[in-house]
Design a protein around this motif. Structure first.
Motif, PDB file in Angstrom:
ATOM      1  N   ARG A 158       0.873  -1.155   0.000  1.00 48.20           N
ATOM      2  CA  ARG A 158       0.000   0.000   0.000  1.00 48.20           C
ATOM      3  C   ARG A 158       0.922   1.221   0.000  1.00 48.20           C
ATOM      4  O   ARG A 158       1.675   1.420   0.948  1.00 48.20           O
ATOM      5  CB  ARG A 158      -0.900  -0.005   1.247  1.00 48.20           C
ATOM      6  N   SER A 159       0.866   1.963  -1.088  1.00 49.17           N
ATOM      7  CA  SER A 159       1.758   3.103  -1.264  1.00 49.17           C
ATOM      8  C   SER A 159       3.196   2.592  -1.214  1.00 49.17           C
ATOM      9  O   SER A 159       3.558   1.729  -1.986  1.00 49.17           O
ATOM     10  CB  SER A 159       1.468   4.166  -0.197  1.00 49.17           C
ATOM     11  N   ASN A 160       4.008   3.084  -0.292  1.00 50.24           N
ATOM     12  CA  ASN A 160       5.402   2.644  -0.197  1.00 50.24           C
ATOM     13  C   ASN A 160       5.648   1.728   0.990  1.00 50.24           C
ATOM     14  O   ASN A 160       6.778   1.607   1.454  1.00 50.24           O
ATOM     15  CB  ASN A 160       6.343   3.853  -0.123  1.00 50.24           C
ATOM     16  N   VAL A 161       4.599   1.097   1.494  1.00 48.46           N
ATOM     17  CA  VAL A 161       4.745   0.159   2.603  1.00 48.46           C
ATOM     18  C   VAL A 161       4.402  -1.242   2.109  1.00 48.46           C
ATOM     19  O   VAL A 161       3.388  -1.450   1.453  1.00 48.46           O
ATOM     20  CB  VAL A 161       3.841   0.543   3.799  1.00 48.46           C
ATOM     21  N   LEU A 162       5.267  -2.194   2.432  1.00 45.95           N
ATOM     22  CA  LEU A 162       5.094  -3.587   2.033  1.00 45.95           C
ATOM     23  C   LEU A 162       4.605  -4.376   3.240  1.00 45.95           C
ATOM     24  O   LEU A 162       5.097  -4.195   4.351  1.00 45.95           O
ATOM     25  CB  LEU A 162       6.428  -4.155   1.544  1.00 45.95           C
ATOM     26  N   GLY A 186      12.190  -0.304  -0.271  1.00 51.64           N
ATOM     27  CA  GLY A 186      13.566   0.153  -0.459  1.00 51.64           C
ATOM     28  C   GLY A 186      14.385   0.213   0.822  1.00 51.64           C
ATOM     29  O   GLY A 186      15.540   0.611   0.796  1.00 51.64           O
ATOM     30  N   ALA A 187      13.811  -0.223   1.958  1.00 54.02           N
ATOM     31  CA  ALA A 187      14.545  -0.197   3.228  1.00 54.02           C
ATOM     32  C   ALA A 187      15.332  -1.493   3.411  1.00 54.02           C
ATOM     33  O   ALA A 187      15.012  -2.522   2.826  1.00 54.02           O
ATOM     34  CB  ALA A 187      13.578  -0.011   4.396  1.00 54.02           C
ATOM     35  N   ARG A 188      16.356  -1.415   4.250  1.00 53.45           N
ATOM     36  CA  ARG A 188      17.113  -2.616   4.602  1.00 53.45           C
ATOM     37  C   ARG A 188      16.269  -3.492   5.513  1.00 53.45           C
ATOM     38  O   ARG A 188      15.480  -3.007   6.309  1.00 53.45           O
ATOM     39  CB  ARG A 188      18.404  -2.234   5.316  1.00 53.45           C
TER      40      ARG A 188
END
Length: 109
Positions: free
Chosen positions: A68-72, A94-96
């Motif tokens: 949802r948006s930029n959250v997985l 895109g986060a580690r």
């Protein structure tokens, strides 16, 4: 002997400069997660290891994932001590992987 020491210093210097101790230097070894499907194995492994650390064997992992948006997100389920336990994981795209969050609905943990 002095030549060997000097050569070791020349070889080791770039490595030390690129990876200073005590500066969070292992973060570059973590995977970057860009898709929800990439979060599924991390979520499973993290959930299972929390039970295994308490000498409890989990079974039957199942999961679905979405973004949802930029959250997985991962919505998972483990079978533990005869019950289905809900497991939820999330991370920013895109986060580690070290920044991923896990929630397990089990008071035994």
């Amino acid at each position: 002997m002095k030549t060997i020491v000097a050569m070791l210093a020349v070889v080791a210097l770039p490595v030390l400069a690129a990876d200073p101790p005590g500066q969070g230097n292992h973060s570059h070894h973590e995977r970057i997660i860009n898709q929800a499907s990439e979060l599924v194995p991390w979520c499973k492994s993290e959930a299972e290891s929390r039970y295994i650390a308490k000498n409890i064997t989990p079974y039957q992992w199942s999961a679905s994932y979405h973004d949802r948006s930029n959250v997985l997100f991962v919505e998972g389920r483990l079978r533990v001590h005869g019950d289905d336990i809900a497991v939820r994981c999330r991370i920013a795209r895109g986060a580690r992987e070290g920044y991923a969050v896990i929630e397990i609905n089990d008071p035994a943990l």
